[in-house]
Design an enzyme around this catalytic site. Structure first.
Site, PDB file in Angstrom:
ATOM      1  N   ARG A   1      50.321 -23.145  32.730  1.00 18.48           N
ATOM      2  CA  ARG A   1      50.967 -22.363  31.670  1.00 18.48           C
ATOM      3  C   ARG A   1      51.874 -23.231  30.803  1.00 18.48           C
ATOM      4  NH1 ARG A   1      55.745 -18.704  31.504  1.00 18.48           N
ATOM      5  NH2 ARG A   1      55.267 -16.955  30.114  1.00 18.48           N
TER       6      ARG A   1
ATOM      7  N   HIS B   1      51.617 -23.376  26.768  1.00 20.01           N
ATOM      8  CA  HIS B   1      52.729 -23.013  25.894  1.00 20.01           C
ATOM      9  C   HIS B   1      53.193 -24.204  25.058  1.00 20.01           C
ATOM     10  CE1 HIS B   1      54.253 -18.939  27.585  1.00 20.01           C
ATOM     11  NE2 HIS B   1      52.939 -19.037  27.685  1.00 20.01           N
ATOM     12  N   ASP B   2      52.926 -25.410  25.518  1.00 19.81           N
ATOM     13  CA  ASP B   2      53.248 -26.586  24.716  1.00 19.81           C
ATOM     14  C   ASP B   2      52.262 -26.737  23.564  1.00 19.81           C
ATOM     15  OD1 ASP B   2      54.479 -29.087  23.989  1.00 19.81           O
ATOM     16  OD2 ASP B   2      52.782 -30.095  24.940  1.00 19.81           O
TER      17      ASP B   2
ATOM     18  N   ASP C   1      52.431 -31.902  22.302  1.00 21.99           N
ATOM     19  CA  ASP C   1      53.371 -33.007  22.036  1.00 21.99           C
ATOM     20  C   ASP C   1      54.614 -32.969  22.919  1.00 21.99           C
ATOM     21  OD1 ASP C   1      54.689 -30.817  21.035  1.00 21.99           O
ATOM     22  OD2 ASP C   1      54.856 -31.562  18.973  1.00 21.99           O
TER      23      ASP C   1
ATOM     24  N   SER D   1      56.855 -30.784  23.151  1.00 21.49           N
ATOM     25  CA  SER D   1      58.048 -30.211  22.516  1.00 21.49           C
ATOM     26  C   SER D   1      58.698 -29.157  23.417  1.00 21.49           C
ATOM     27  CB  SER D   1      57.689 -29.598  21.157  1.00 21.49           C
ATOM     28  OG  SER D   1      56.748 -28.542  21.294  1.00 21.49           O
TER      29      SER D   1
ATOM     30  N   PRO E   1      50.445 -16.256  22.253  1.00 19.62           N
ATOM     31  CA  PRO E   1      50.018 -14.860  22.424  1.00 19.62           C
ATOM     32  C   PRO E   1      50.927 -14.121  23.410  1.00 19.62           C
ATOM     33  CG  PRO E   1      48.136 -16.335  22.501  1.00 19.62           C
ATOM     34  CD  PRO E   1      49.357 -17.206  22.516  1.00 19.62           C
TER      35      PRO E   1
ATOM     36  N   HIS F   1      44.458 -16.784  34.384  1.00 26.86           N
ATOM     37  CA  HIS F   1      45.217 -15.719  35.031  1.00 26.86           C
ATOM     38  C   HIS F   1      44.614 -15.318  36.370  1.00 26.86           C
ATOM     39  CE1 HIS F   1      47.453 -14.187  31.178  1.00 26.86           C
ATOM     40  NE2 HIS F   1      47.814 -15.402  31.558  1.00 26.86           N
TER      41      HIS F   1
ATOM     42  N   ASP G   1      46.102 -11.708  39.594  1.00 27.18           N
ATOM     43  CA  ASP G   1      44.800 -11.430  40.210  1.00 27.18           C
ATOM     44  C   ASP G   1      45.073 -10.841  41.589  1.00 27.18           C
ATOM     45  OD1 ASP G   1      42.410 -11.491  41.597  1.00 27.18           O
ATOM     46  OD2 ASP G   1      41.887 -13.543  41.053  1.00 27.18           O
TER      47      ASP G   1
ATOM     48  N   ASP H   1      39.356 -18.800  40.799  1.00 31.01           N
ATOM     49  CA  ASP H   1      37.962 -18.368  40.845  1.00 31.01           C
ATOM     50  C   ASP H   1      37.708 -17.335  39.756  1.00 31.01           C
ATOM     51  OD1 ASP H   1      39.097 -15.989  41.771  1.00 31.01           O
ATOM     52  OD2 ASP H   1      38.619 -16.399  43.872  1.00 31.01           O
TER      53      ASP H   1
END
Length: 333
Positions: free
Chosen positions: A68, A72-73, A80, A82, A169, A199, A251, A259
């Site tokens: 994640r 998100h980067d 980069d 950030s 998102p 996920h 999950d 999986d």
């Protein structure tokens, strides 16, 4: 004629010494390739894997957290690093954005990797590349696919709080909004569905899915696309008010195993987040992809690996752009 022959031999000689690579050209004219550190820091990938392996062995959930972090980067200013910057003069950290506040994890793992790399190969391996490698290793350690990671990213000298708030998102975004956010990064609907498959591991906070349990459409009723027995179970962990940080598995079948059960859950209307379930209910193309991945773990793994490489190539800084941070949390002095 002799000059022409000599020129041909010169070109062939140069090609012979050029590195064989799976190169990914980016819009800045530079390129990423897996062998980037082969000479400057040949032990780089081994160091990353060692630290990630220890972290995941200590806490299985860490695998999802590191995947994640990379996601998100990359969705903010490109891949980069950030997201790793703390607030400082002229920098407002992305860690305080709505998608990241009280939820991003694994920063200490990245710190440890960077510390080890600086001991072995000072000022050589970027934090952005560490994030890409850690995501790959985490996926594999959780039972998922592996892939060759193109390398050579450099680190940004700034962050974007607004980009983090707007580009990543959100759990309650509409399908079209999520797809648009992917397309703005050069990704398509296939990437959207495949990458959502991450996920299959990890957790989500009550605040991320409470609306589905109690008031999905502003009518004080639960989301009708959520299996009601599953919803009842979720309510025991996620009350109408309070408990924002309470966790539930993304999950419910195999929460720590990478999986394709995530996709099977969606077909049973047991996706935890609204952004998960709408892959089945709001678009025919995504619905067909969900069915395809639910039927074949192998097909899902193959596409997930391709989409991760594609995501990892979003607007990287290369050449002389950016820098190689000495400390992932702050720009160099």
């Amino acid at each position: 004629m002799a000059k022409s022959i000599n020129f041909v031999f010169l070109i062939l000689a140069l090609l012979a010494f050029a590195p064989l690579c799976l190169c990914h050209v980016n819009t800045f004219g530079g390129y990423l390739y897996p062998q980037f550190y082969d000479r400057s820091c040949p032990q780089a990938q081994q160091i990353v894997n060692s630290v990630v392996s220890k972290a995941v062995a200590g806490e299985a959930r860490m695998a999802a957290s590191l995947v994640r972090l990379h996601f998100h980067d990359c969705f903010v200013k490109g891949c980069d690093a950030s997201i790793l910057l703390d607030s400082a003069a002229g920098i407002i950290s992305e860690k305080g954005s709505k998608p990241n506040k009280n939820s991003i994890r694994g920063l200490e793992v990245i710190d440890e990797i960077k510390s080890e790399l600086e001991k072995q190969c000072p000022h050589t391996v970027s934090c952005a590349d560490i994030l890409a490698l850690a995501a790959r290793d985490s996926t594999l350690l959780a039972g998922g696919p592996s892939w060759v990671v193109p390398l050579g990213r450099r680190d940004s000298k700034g962050a974007s709080l607004s980009g983090s708030n707007n580009n990543i998102p959100a759990p309650n975004n509409t399908f079209q909004t999520i797809l648009t956010k992917f397309k703005l990064q050069g990704l398509d609907i296939v990437d959207l569905v495949a990458l959502s498959g991450s996920h299959t591991i990890g957790n989500a906070r009550c605040v991320s899915f409470r609306q589905r349990l109690y008031n999905q459409s502003g009518n004080s009723k639960p989301d009708p696309t959520l299996d009601q027995s599953y919803a009842a179970t979720l309510r025991t962990r996620c009350p109408k008010s309070g408990g924002d940080q309470n966790l539930s598995f993304l999950d419910l079948v195999s929460p720590t195993k990478f999986d394709n059960s995530y996709f099977k859950n969606l077909l049973s209307f047991k996706g935890l987040l609204s952004s998960d379930q709408i892959l089945v209910t709001k678009n025919q193309v995504s619905f067909e992809l969900v069915k395809k991945y639910a039927e074949s773990n192998e097909v899902f793994f193959e596409q997930f690996a391709k989409s991760m490489v594609k995501m990892g190539n979003i607007s990287p800084l290369t050449g002389f752009k950016g820098e190689i941070r000495n400390n992932c949390r702050k720009i160099n002095a």
